[in-house]
Write a protein that holds these residues in place. Structure first.
Motif, short mmCIF file in Angstrom:
data_model
loop_
_atom_site.label_atom_id
_atom_site.label_comp_id
_atom_site.label_asym_id
_atom_site.label_seq_id
_atom_site.Cartn_x
_atom_site.Cartn_y
_atom_site.Cartn_z
N VAL A 188 1.90 -4.02 4.36
CA VAL A 188 1.13 -2.58 3.20
C VAL A 188 1.88 -3.12 2.20
CG1 VAL A 188 2.21 0.12 3.13
CG2 VAL A 188 2.17 -1.19 5.05
N VAL A 189 2.69 -4.03 1.78
CA VAL A 189 3.17 -3.02 0.16
C VAL A 189 2.04 -4.53 0.05
CG1 VAL A 189 4.90 -5.11 -1.32
CG2 VAL A 189 6.43 -3.60 0.42
N LEU A 190 1.45 -5.32 0.67
CA LEU A 190 0.53 -6.34 0.24
C LEU A 190 -0.54 -6.23 -0.25
CD1 LEU A 190 1.53 -10.10 1.68
CD2 LEU A 190 1.46 -9.50 -0.48
N GLY A 191 -0.88 -5.18 0.72
CA GLY A 191 -1.97 -3.80 0.46
C GLY A 191 -2.05 -3.57 -0.13
N LEU A 192 -0.99 -3.11 -1.06
CA LEU A 192 -1.46 -1.67 -2.46
C LEU A 192 -2.08 -2.84 -3.67
CD1 LEU A 192 2.65 -0.63 -2.36
CD2 LEU A 192 0.72 0.60 -1.44
N GLN A 313 -3.18 7.33 -9.20
CA GLN A 313 -4.08 7.78 -8.42
C GLN A 313 -4.17 5.75 -8.54
OE1 GLN A 313 -5.51 9.67 -6.67
NE2 GLN A 313 -7.33 7.51 -6.39
N ALA A 314 -3.82 4.97 -9.96
CA ALA A 314 -4.72 3.73 -9.93
C ALA A 314 -3.85 2.70 -9.26
CB ALA A 314 -4.73 3.19 -11.32
N GLN A 315 -2.65 2.90 -9.20
CA GLN A 315 -0.72 2.67 -8.08
C GLN A 315 -1.68 2.34 -7.06
OE1 GLN A 315 2.41 4.43 -9.03
NE2 GLN A 315 2.89 3.71 -10.08
N GLY A 316 -2.67 3.16 -5.90
CA GLY A 316 -3.11 3.23 -5.31
C GLY A 316 -1.94 3.31 -3.77
N ARG A 317 -0.74 3.57 -4.23
CA ARG A 317 0.35 3.83 -2.90
C ARG A 317 -0.65 5.00 -1.85
NH1 ARG A 317 5.94 3.74 -5.58
NH2 ARG A 317 5.55 1.71 -7.49
N PRO A 318 -0.07 4.51 -0.79
CA PRO A 318 -0.38 5.61 0.34
C PRO A 318 0.01 6.74 0.43
CG PRO A 318 0.78 4.22 1.72
CD PRO A 318 0.50 3.16 0.06
N ALA A 319 -0.07 7.81 0.08
CA ALA A 319 0.26 9.42 0.25
C ALA A 319 1.33 9.29 1.58
CB ALA A 319 -0.93 10.95 0.31
N TYR A 320 1.40 8.98 3.13
CA TYR A 320 1.22 8.48 3.74
C TYR A 320 0.98 7.59 4.71
CZ TYR A 320 -2.71 10.04 5.57
OH TYR A 320 -3.86 9.74 6.42
#
Ligand code: UDP
Ligand code: MG
Length: 334
Positions: A188-192, A313-320
Motif C-alpha cells: 500500500v505504501v509503495l502504491g502511493l 489530491q496529488a498525494q493520492g493517499r487512499p481516503a479509506y
C-alpha cells in the motif's frame, strides 16, 4: 481475513522462493559501525532462522551515496554473508528516500523490517518485534528510554511528537523508523504516488492494525550522527507539510484576526477623526492599509484552502482502506 491470506497470494504470483523477511537498513558513511552491526544482526537472524521462527531472510543495506569506505566494507561482508544484499544509491538522497528505495526493492514475502545501521536500534529486539507480527500489520519499535540521546535531540524530538499529536496525525510517540510492516502494508505504501514520503507519519495514517514493542535506545556504535539540526528541521517540515495542510490555514487565521483588528483600528481612527485630532488624510490611509491587508490575507487563505485540496489530491493517499469485507472470498469478521 484477507490479510492472513498474504503468503498464498504471493505464491500465486510465483515468488514463493522469496525470503520471509527483508531487513532494510539505510547507511550513509557508516563504514566504522557496519562490521559490528552485521555481526550482531546476523547472530540474531541466524538464530531465528535456525530454530524455524523465520523462513529465510535477506538484509538489504541501502548505501545512501556514502563517501567513506562503506561500499568496500559492505562488499567484504557480502562475501561471508550470502543473505546480505547491497543497493547503492547514486548520490546521497537522505534517510527517508533511502528507506523508500529499500522498501521498493525488498522481496520479503511476509514483511519488511526497517532499522538504522548505527546500532541505536538494537538487533536483539528483533525476536520481540517478530513475535508481535502475528496479529498486526505494522509493529512499531518504540523508544522507551532515550537517555543515550543528547538533551537537544530529546527535547526537539518530544516537541515534534507533541506537535504531530496536536495536528491530529495519529503517529505513536517516539516511534522512529524501527518498524516492521507486513507485505500488504508495504504494498500500500509503495502504491502511493507520493515521492517524498516521511514514513513515520505516512504509515500510521494508513490505519493498519498496529502493535508496539518498547526498547531501550542504544548508543551509536561508532561514527557520527548524520542528522545535524538543519536536517532534523527539514525532516520535521517535510513530515508536517507532507501530512497536514494546517500550515496553509495560517493565512486564513491571520486574515480573520486581522479583520478583527482592522475593525478596532477603524473605530479608533473614526473617533480620532470626529474629535479632530488627526492630520488630514490619516484616517482614510489607516482604513485603506488595514482593510486591504485584511482582504489580501483572506484571499491568500482561500487560495491556501484550494492549494491544500490539490495537494492532498496529488498525494493520492487512499481516503479509506477496507479492513475486511464479508462479501469477499475469505470473508472477515461479521
Ligand atoms: N542515513 C542515511 N542517509 C542520510 C542520513 C542518514 O541513510 O542522508 C542513515 C544513517 O546511516 C543511519 C540512519 O539513517 O543508519 C539514521 O541516521 P543517524 O543515526 O545519523 O541519525 P540519528 O540516530 O542521529 O537521528
Ligand atoms: Mg542514529
Amino acid at each position: 481475513m484477507p490479510d492472513r491470506a498474504r503468503p498464498v497470494v504471493r505464491e500465486d504470483r510465483g515468488v514463493s522462493d522469496a525470503p520471509a523477511l527483508s531487513v532494510v537498513v539505510p547507511a550513509y558513511d557508516e563504514a566504522e559501525v557496519l562490521p559490528d552491526f552485521a555481526a550482531r544482526l546476523r547472530a540474531v537472524l541466524d538464530a531465528l532462522a535456525g530454530d524455524g521462527r523465520l523462513d529465510g531472510y535477506e538484509v538489504l543495506v541501502v548505501d545512501d551515496g556514502s563517501r567513506d569506505a562503506t561500499p568496500v566494507v559492505l562488499a567484504r561482508l557480502r562475501r561471508e554473508w550470502p543473505q546480505l544484499r547491497v543497493v547503492r544509491l547514486r548520490a546521497n538522497a537522505g534517510h527517508q528516500a533511502a528507506l523508500s528505495a529499500g522498501l521498493r526493492r525488498a522481496r520479503g514475502r511476509l514483511g519488511v523490517l526497517t532499522m538504522d545501521a548505527d546500532l541505536q536500534d538494537p538487533p536483539e529486539v528483533l525476536p520481540d518485534v517478530l513475535a508481535a507480527t502475528a496479529d498486526a500489520d505494522v509493529v512499531y519499535a518504540v523508544r522507551g528510554d532515550r537517555s543515550v540521546d543528547s538533551a537537544l535531540k530529546r527535547t526537539t524530538a518530544s516537541a515534534f511528537y507533541r506537535l504531530v499529536r496536536r495536528l491530529g496525525l495519529g503517529a505513536p510517540a517516539q516511534a522512529g523508523d524501527f518498524r516492521w510492516m507486513s507485505r500488504a502494508a508495504v504494498d500500500v505504501v509503495l502504491g502511493l504516488p507520493e515521492q517524498h514520503r516521511v514514513l513515520r507519519l505516512v504509515v500510521p495514517a494508513l490505519g493498519f492494525d498496529a502493535a508496539t514493542v518498547r526498547y531501550v535506545r542504544g548508543a551509536r556504535g561508532a561514527g557520527r550522527t548524520k542528522y545535524p539540526v538543519h536536517r532534523m528541521l527539514r525532516l520535521s517540515l517535510d513530515a508536517i507539510t507532507g501530512s497536514s495542510t494546517a500550515p496553509l490555514r495560517l493565512a486564513s487565521l491571520f486574515g480573520l484576526g486581522g479583520g478583527a483588528l482592522t475593525f478596532l483600528l477603524l473605530l479608533y481612527a473614526l473617533v480620532s477623526f470626529l474629535f479632530d485630532s488627526t492630520v488630514p488624510g490619516w484616517t482614510s490611509t489607516v482604513a485603506i492599509v488595514a482593510g486591504v491587508g485584511t482582504l489580501q490575507l483572506l484571499c491568500l487563505g482561500i487560495l491556501g484552502e484550494y492549494v491544500g485540496r490539490l495537494y492532498v489530491q496529488a498525494q493520492g493517499r487512499p481516503a479509506y482502506l477496507v479492513a475486511s469485507d464479508t462479501g469477499e472470498e475469505g470473508g472477515g469478521p461479521p
